[in-house]
Design a protein around this motif. Sequence first.
Motif, short mmCIF file in Angstrom:
data_model
loop_
_atom_site.label_atom_id
_atom_site.label_comp_id
_atom_site.label_asym_id
_atom_site.label_seq_id
_atom_site.Cartn_x
_atom_site.Cartn_y
_atom_site.Cartn_z
N CYS A 168 4.38 -3.09 11.61
CA CYS A 168 4.27 -3.91 10.39
C CYS A 168 5.50 -4.78 10.25
N ASP A 169 5.43 -5.69 9.30
CA ASP A 169 6.58 -6.52 8.97
C ASP A 169 7.08 -6.13 7.59
N THR A 170 8.08 -6.83 7.11
CA THR A 170 8.67 -6.49 5.82
C THR A 170 7.74 -6.76 4.66
N VAL A 171 6.73 -7.62 4.88
CA VAL A 171 5.78 -7.92 3.82
C VAL A 171 4.96 -6.69 3.46
N TYR A 172 4.54 -5.94 4.46
CA TYR A 172 3.68 -4.78 4.24
C TYR A 172 4.44 -3.46 4.34
N LEU A 173 5.75 -3.52 4.34
CA LEU A 173 6.51 -2.28 4.47
C LEU A 173 6.34 -1.39 3.25
N ASN A 174 6.15 -1.99 2.08
CA ASN A 174 6.03 -1.18 0.87
C ASN A 174 4.72 -0.40 0.82
N VAL A 175 3.78 -0.72 1.74
CA VAL A 175 2.54 0.06 1.80
C VAL A 175 2.82 1.49 2.18
N PHE A 176 3.89 1.71 2.93
CA PHE A 176 4.20 3.04 3.45
C PHE A 176 5.28 3.75 2.64
N GLU A 177 5.53 3.26 1.42
CA GLU A 177 6.52 3.91 0.59
C GLU A 177 5.94 5.00 -0.28
N GLY A 178 4.63 5.08 -0.36
CA GLY A 178 4.00 6.04 -1.25
C GLY A 178 3.67 7.34 -0.56
N SER A 179 2.44 7.77 -0.80
CA SER A 179 2.02 9.10 -0.33
C SER A 179 1.36 9.07 1.04
N LEU A 180 1.46 7.93 1.74
CA LEU A 180 0.76 7.85 3.01
C LEU A 180 1.32 8.85 4.00
N PHE A 181 2.65 8.97 4.08
CA PHE A 181 3.24 9.89 5.03
C PHE A 181 2.98 11.35 4.63
N LYS A 182 2.92 11.59 3.33
CA LYS A 182 2.63 12.96 2.90
C LYS A 182 1.21 13.36 3.24
N ARG A 183 0.29 12.41 3.17
CA ARG A 183 -1.11 12.71 3.46
C ARG A 183 -1.39 12.79 4.95
N VAL A 224 -3.81 5.62 18.41
CA VAL A 224 -4.16 4.91 17.18
C VAL A 224 -3.05 3.90 16.90
N TYR A 225 -3.44 2.64 16.69
CA TYR A 225 -2.49 1.59 16.37
C TYR A 225 -2.87 0.99 15.03
N VAL A 226 -1.92 0.96 14.11
CA VAL A 226 -2.09 0.32 12.81
C VAL A 226 -1.17 -0.91 12.80
N ILE A 227 -1.76 -2.09 12.82
CA ILE A 227 -1.01 -3.35 12.91
C ILE A 227 -1.21 -4.11 11.61
N LEU A 228 -0.15 -4.17 10.81
CA LEU A 228 -0.18 -4.88 9.52
C LEU A 228 0.87 -5.99 9.58
N LEU A 229 0.45 -7.15 9.99
CA LEU A 229 1.33 -8.30 10.08
C LEU A 229 0.73 -9.43 9.26
N GLN A 245 1.36 -14.17 14.78
CA GLN A 245 2.28 -13.18 15.33
C GLN A 245 1.52 -11.97 15.87
N ALA A 246 0.48 -11.56 15.15
CA ALA A 246 -0.33 -10.43 15.63
C ALA A 246 -1.08 -10.79 16.91
N SER A 247 -1.58 -12.01 17.00
CA SER A 247 -2.30 -12.41 18.21
C SER A 247 -1.37 -12.46 19.42
N ARG A 248 -0.15 -12.89 19.21
CA ARG A 248 0.81 -12.92 20.32
C ARG A 248 1.21 -11.51 20.74
N LEU A 249 1.24 -10.60 19.79
CA LEU A 249 1.51 -9.20 20.13
C LEU A 249 0.40 -8.63 21.01
#
Length: 548
Positions: A58-73, A111-116, A121-125
């Motif tokens: 991910c990039d810094t735009v979507y970094l806050n998606v992983f600040e919640g309970s995602l890692f706990k779940r 499993v790949y989670v790509i949030l860009l 940028q994602a296509s070049r990756l």
Amino acid sequence: MLYKIVLIFLYFGSASCASERNPILSPLQEPKELEYVLLDVLDVLARKRDVTCAAIICDTVYLNVFEGSLFKRTQSMPIVMIVVADYEDLLSPNFFTLEALRQARKDGCNVYVILLANGLQASRLLRFGDRHRILDTRARYIMLHDFRLFHSDLHYIWKRIVNVIFLKYHRNSYGVNNKAWFDLSTVPFPNPIRSVFVSKRVDIWKNGRFHYNRPLFADKTSNLGGEVLNVVYLDHVPSVVVEKSNTSNKIGGVEIEILYTLAQKMNFIPKLYQPMNVELHRWGQKQSNGSFSGLLGEMVNGKADVALGNLQYTPYHLELTDLSKPYISQCLTFLTPEALTDNSWKTLILPFKLYMWIAVLLVFLTTGIIFCGLANYYIRLLNYKKVGPKKIVEEKSKTYDVKPVGLYLFGEVVNSILYTYGMLLLVSLPKLPSGLSIQLLTGWYWLYCLLLVVAYRASMTAILANPAPRVTIDTLKELVDSKVTCGGWGTENKNFFVSAQDELTHKIGERFETINDPDLAATKVSQGIYAYYENIYYLKFLSVKKKI
């Protein structure tokens, strides 16, 4: 049970100001719909218990998606997390990003989670990951829906990455109580992608649940619906055998039979073809411009869907394309000069040297001609004595019908040569010819034949009793100690020996020469100056084909 979460954070900006720089995402950040839909998708995968590792890019735009309970779940799921800068060119990522991607591949992340936020940028990756085999194309992908991912230049990617879910955010504006929802779609595989990419809807996520409850990552390869797959092949025993005729070529072999069996079970139509200049390039090698030629070039360039040609399960091939599970174990060995050289027929001529055989032949021909000349002389002489000079004309026909005893054996050149050769083989004459000179010559020639045969047999007995020692090459040490040059096809075989830790194998690598023509290699082996490296089945085929 212990669970490991591997976090690799590459911070290139402040994540707290992401919503300020991207006001379009502000409505998305508040309810965290993206985090919830990711949790539900990952939960579906976790329930199947076949997730070895998940890589989050991910990039810094979507970094806050992983600040919640995602890692706990997702505690039961090992995670490799990679955060890239929004200005980084992922077609040529920096060292830290590249090492993180390699580590994810090494850990077996499926499993790949790509949030860009930047679809380009994602296509070049994706292009970089496919070109350098950094991303596992057989893994499951979760990505944001972006039209820049569906450009015609990327259509080949979606023939390789088929287990993918695109998340498309929809903002509902028909009321305050109606929440936003996500459209979950995938690639239309196995249906071919024409000029325009049209994704296929899988499900809808709304109000915290899936609407249709369809399988998100359904099996798309069990039934290909009669699609045509381009299959490139290389004639190489035992995988592919091509029998050429004047009208057509018959293609067979182990891999061809496997292909037709898979085509029947998976419902597809194979379209067989060979790459250009296949006799020259064969499997193919990396060119100066970075492209690949031959069989591997067709796969790397995306022109072929399947490749047949005895591709070994090696790291070199795995870096270029996906390989099926091995179906056979092959012995790779060297074809040495002793293995092809069979000089048992030479035993018949070994008792005498070359000049001795030339002398025997000259004596044989000369004696036969002398026998013929003497026989004809005696026939004319006896006829002249019986008839006399005055009656020679009248009695000529009568006297020529009565031939002297035994002279007819040598009366003609052909008969004379045959009976002379028979005496050389110790075969007795039917009758002893008349004439003192012929009888003397016959006696002396018989004596010569007896001595010659005795000498030949004695020399033959000595050779059979004490055969000359044959130099054999049965081990790597014997190959290293010999003066024979060794080699095979392609630089990857040479690199295999050069990079070996064993001293003997490494020495072979230093002397290893690449050769692209197997027929030329077999000729050099027959000359006793070369040892050819290949699988044992092909070496047997080559020795029979060259008849040496």
